[in-house]
Design an enzyme around this catalytic site. Structure first.
Site, PDB file in Angstrom:
ATOM      1  N   HIS A   1       0.829  -1.187   0.000  1.00  0.00           N
ATOM      2  CA  HIS A   1       0.000   0.000   0.000  1.00  0.00           C
ATOM      3  C   HIS A   1       0.876   1.254   0.000  1.00  0.00           C
ATOM      4  O   HIS A   1       2.069   1.215   0.313  1.00  0.00           O
ATOM      5  CB  HIS A   1      -0.929  -0.004   1.204  1.00  0.00           C
TER       6      HIS A   1
ATOM      7  N   SER B   1     -22.411   4.335 -37.530  1.00  0.00           N
ATOM      8  CA  SER B   1     -22.050   5.164 -36.383  1.00  0.00           C
ATOM      9  C   SER B   1     -20.550   5.398 -36.283  1.00  0.00           C
ATOM     10  O   SER B   1     -20.089   6.052 -35.357  1.00  0.00           O
ATOM     11  CB  SER B   1     -22.549   4.512 -35.087  1.00  0.00           C
TER      12      SER B   1
ATOM     13  N   LEU C   1     -13.945  -3.963 -27.666  1.00  0.00           N
ATOM     14  CA  LEU C   1     -14.206  -3.486 -26.297  1.00  0.00           C
ATOM     15  C   LEU C   1     -12.993  -3.620 -25.388  1.00  0.00           C
ATOM     16  O   LEU C   1     -13.128  -3.705 -24.171  1.00  0.00           O
ATOM     17  CB  LEU C   1     -15.399  -4.229 -25.676  1.00  0.00           C
TER      18      LEU C   1
ATOM     19  N   CYS D   1      -2.266  -0.806   7.353  1.00  0.00           N
ATOM     20  CA  CYS D   1      -1.398   0.371   7.270  1.00  0.00           C
ATOM     21  C   CYS D   1      -1.319   1.096   8.605  1.00  0.00           C
ATOM     22  O   CYS D   1      -0.329   1.777   8.895  1.00  0.00           O
ATOM     23  CB  CYS D   1      -1.904   1.312   6.186  1.00  0.00           C
TER      24      CYS D   1
ATOM     25  N   THR E   1     -25.218  -3.501 -30.685  1.00  0.00           N
ATOM     26  CA  THR E   1     -23.916  -2.887 -30.922  1.00  0.00           C
ATOM     27  C   THR E   1     -22.919  -3.909 -31.447  1.00  0.00           C
ATOM     28  O   THR E   1     -22.121  -3.626 -32.344  1.00  0.00           O
ATOM     29  CB  THR E   1     -23.391  -2.244 -29.628  1.00  0.00           C
TER      30      THR E   1
ATOM     31  N   GLU F   1     -21.415   1.329 -22.787  1.00  0.00           N
ATOM     32  CA  GLU F   1     -21.074   2.006 -24.034  1.00  0.00           C
ATOM     33  C   GLU F   1     -22.189   1.984 -25.074  1.00  0.00           C
ATOM     34  O   GLU F   1     -22.159   2.750 -26.022  1.00  0.00           O
ATOM     35  CB  GLU F   1     -19.803   1.405 -24.626  1.00  0.00           C
TER      36      GLU F   1
ATOM     37  N   ALA G   1     -26.347   7.364 -34.343  1.00  0.00           N
ATOM     38  CA  ALA G   1     -26.135   6.685 -35.618  1.00  0.00           C
ATOM     39  C   ALA G   1     -26.969   7.377 -36.684  1.00  0.00           C
ATOM     40  O   ALA G   1     -27.979   8.031 -36.380  1.00  0.00           O
ATOM     41  CB  ALA G   1     -26.521   5.206 -35.522  1.00  0.00           C
TER      42      ALA G   1
ATOM     43  N   TRP H   1     -17.131   6.987 -38.034  1.00  0.00           N
ATOM     44  CA  TRP H   1     -16.859   7.446 -36.668  1.00  0.00           C
ATOM     45  C   TRP H   1     -17.498   8.820 -36.504  1.00  0.00           C
ATOM     46  O   TRP H   1     -17.273   9.688 -37.343  1.00  0.00           O
ATOM     47  CB  TRP H   1     -15.359   7.539 -36.412  1.00  0.00           C
TER      48      TRP H   1
ATOM     49  N   GLU I   1       1.106   3.841   1.923  1.00  0.00           N
ATOM     50  CA  GLU I   1       1.742   4.235   3.172  1.00  0.00           C
ATOM     51  C   GLU I   1       3.011   3.426   3.428  1.00  0.00           C
ATOM     52  O   GLU I   1       4.026   3.967   3.871  1.00  0.00           O
ATOM     53  CB  GLU I   1       0.767   4.040   4.350  1.00  0.00           C
TER      54      GLU I   1
END
Length: 374
Positions: free
Chosen positions: A59, A176, A212, A93, A204, A301, A170, A178, A61
């Site tokens: 961590h 869609s 993705l 910690c 999609t 998305e 779209a 770009w 710390e």
């Protein structure tokens, strides 16, 4: 007296800003842990600093205290999150801080979790002065996914959309790619790097065949879990999202005679899991399925139906809209499904947090607004 107090506050802010900057170095690699940065200061001089680099590693710390060595005794420690007080893959910690003999700890925000929280109280009981709240708003924004998940027990949901000036995702023919420019698309990959999972609907996948994955230059963290919401089983193993480059979860419903009903076909794919939900299950059931798989941050998305389902259910915690400088007209596909809002009074409202120019596009970051009284 007031001048001295103001000077202390100014010093605290300066060192906490450094701690926040250090915490950013771990972005995209620390999940399921939060981003944390730490600075050890003795006589207004930094003697040690560090950040949490990735889950399972030391961590922040501990890293900072190791760098400070004996100079940590009597020092002030600035840390972006209340030090943990439990033993997981690493020790607490609080024990490291007490063992180092620090005199004061300044934490930006308290840990809301029932497991690791309580560090401030443990430190105070050990004679360490503790102040919580310095740059708290900035620290909460930095760790908004993790803090929300720790407090609510469900993933933080970011709904992202790329739209035309007239709110279309779209054109009339369904194209869609770009809408936005190269720089805005790079920002989308940064969003993917910042979450545990990315979700899209079957439409999609069928229309765009996306990977993705996070393809941001320099990204060395894990790929997000790719989540395909395909209740009717319309997608197939030939789509890129099932290519094994990153993990994939197909969320589908009960069916017969589909490729996804063949255990052998699924077993032949690398790193693909199938989750079956009831046909009537909504976004809350999807979030529950992701939560048990360790997801604390989800990026939604597309497409319009999926985004709308989260918005209508009140499960969109943040909205990121990339606005492209073009018009697609009435025949284009809207960002949300038609018929969601009957009147202006019933429209979901959002608070604009930031508006940035990215290339020729605008990127708007918004959060849900509290209902207006009356």
């Amino acid at each position: 007296m007031r001048a001295a107090a103001d000077a202390i506050v100014d010093v605290d802010v300066a060192f906490m800003r450094r701690a926040l900057a250090l915490a950013e170095r771990g972005r995209g690699r620390t999940s399921p842990n939060p981003l944390v940065g730490c600075v050890v200061v003795c006589d207004d001089v930094v003697v040690g600093e560090g950040h949490h680099d990735r889950a399972g590693g030391p961590h922040a710390e501990v890293v900072a205290l190791r760098a400070a060595g004996a100079l940590a005794r009597g020092a002030t420690v600035y840390v972006t999150l209340e030090p943990c007080d439990h033993t997981g893959r690493t020790g607490p910690c609080t024990a490291a801080l007490l063992g180092a003999g620090v005199a004061r700890v300044v934490a930006a925000v308290a840990d809301p979790g029932p497991i690791a929280g309580g560090g401030a109280a443990r430190l105070r009981s050990g004679g360490v002065a503790v102040d919580v709240g310095c740059l708290g708003d900035e620290a909460r924004r930095q760790n908004e996914h993790w803090l929300h998940a720790a407090a609510t027990g469900r993933p933080f949901v970011v709904v992202k959309a790329a739209v035309s000036l007239d709110g279309r995702i779209a054109a009339a023919d369904g194209t869609s790619r770009w809408l936005t420019g190269v720089q805005a698309r790079a920002r989308a990959h940064r969003l993917r790097a910042d979450v545990d999972a990315v979700a899209v609907g079957s439409g999609t996948v069928l229309a765009d065949d996306p990977w993705l994955t996070c393809r941001q230059p320099g990204h060395d963290g894990p790929q997000p879990l790719r989540v395909v919401l395909d209740r009717r089983g319309r997608t197939s193993p030939a789509h890129r999202v099932y290519d094994g480059v990153g993990p994939t979860l197909l969320v589908t419903g009960p069916g017969e005679g589909r490729v996804w009903d063949d255990p052998g076909a699924v077993a032949a794919l690398a790193d693909v899991e199938v989750a079956r939900l009831d046909a009537a299950a909504g976004p809350a059931a999807v979030l529950a399925a992701l939560w048990v798989r360790g997801v604390s941050g989800l990026l939604v998305e597309g497409g319009a139906r999926v985004a709308t389902s989260f918005l209508v259910a009140g499960l969109a915690d943040k909205l990121v809209v990339h606005v492209a400088p073009l018009l697609l007209g009435a025949g284009g596909r809207s960002m949300v499904d038609a018929g969601v809002v009957a009147t202006v009074a019933g429209a979901p409202r959002f608070r604009l947090a930031t508006a940035e120019r990215v290339g020729d596009d605008a990127v708007l970051t918004l959060y849900p607004s509290a209902p207006e009284p009356g």
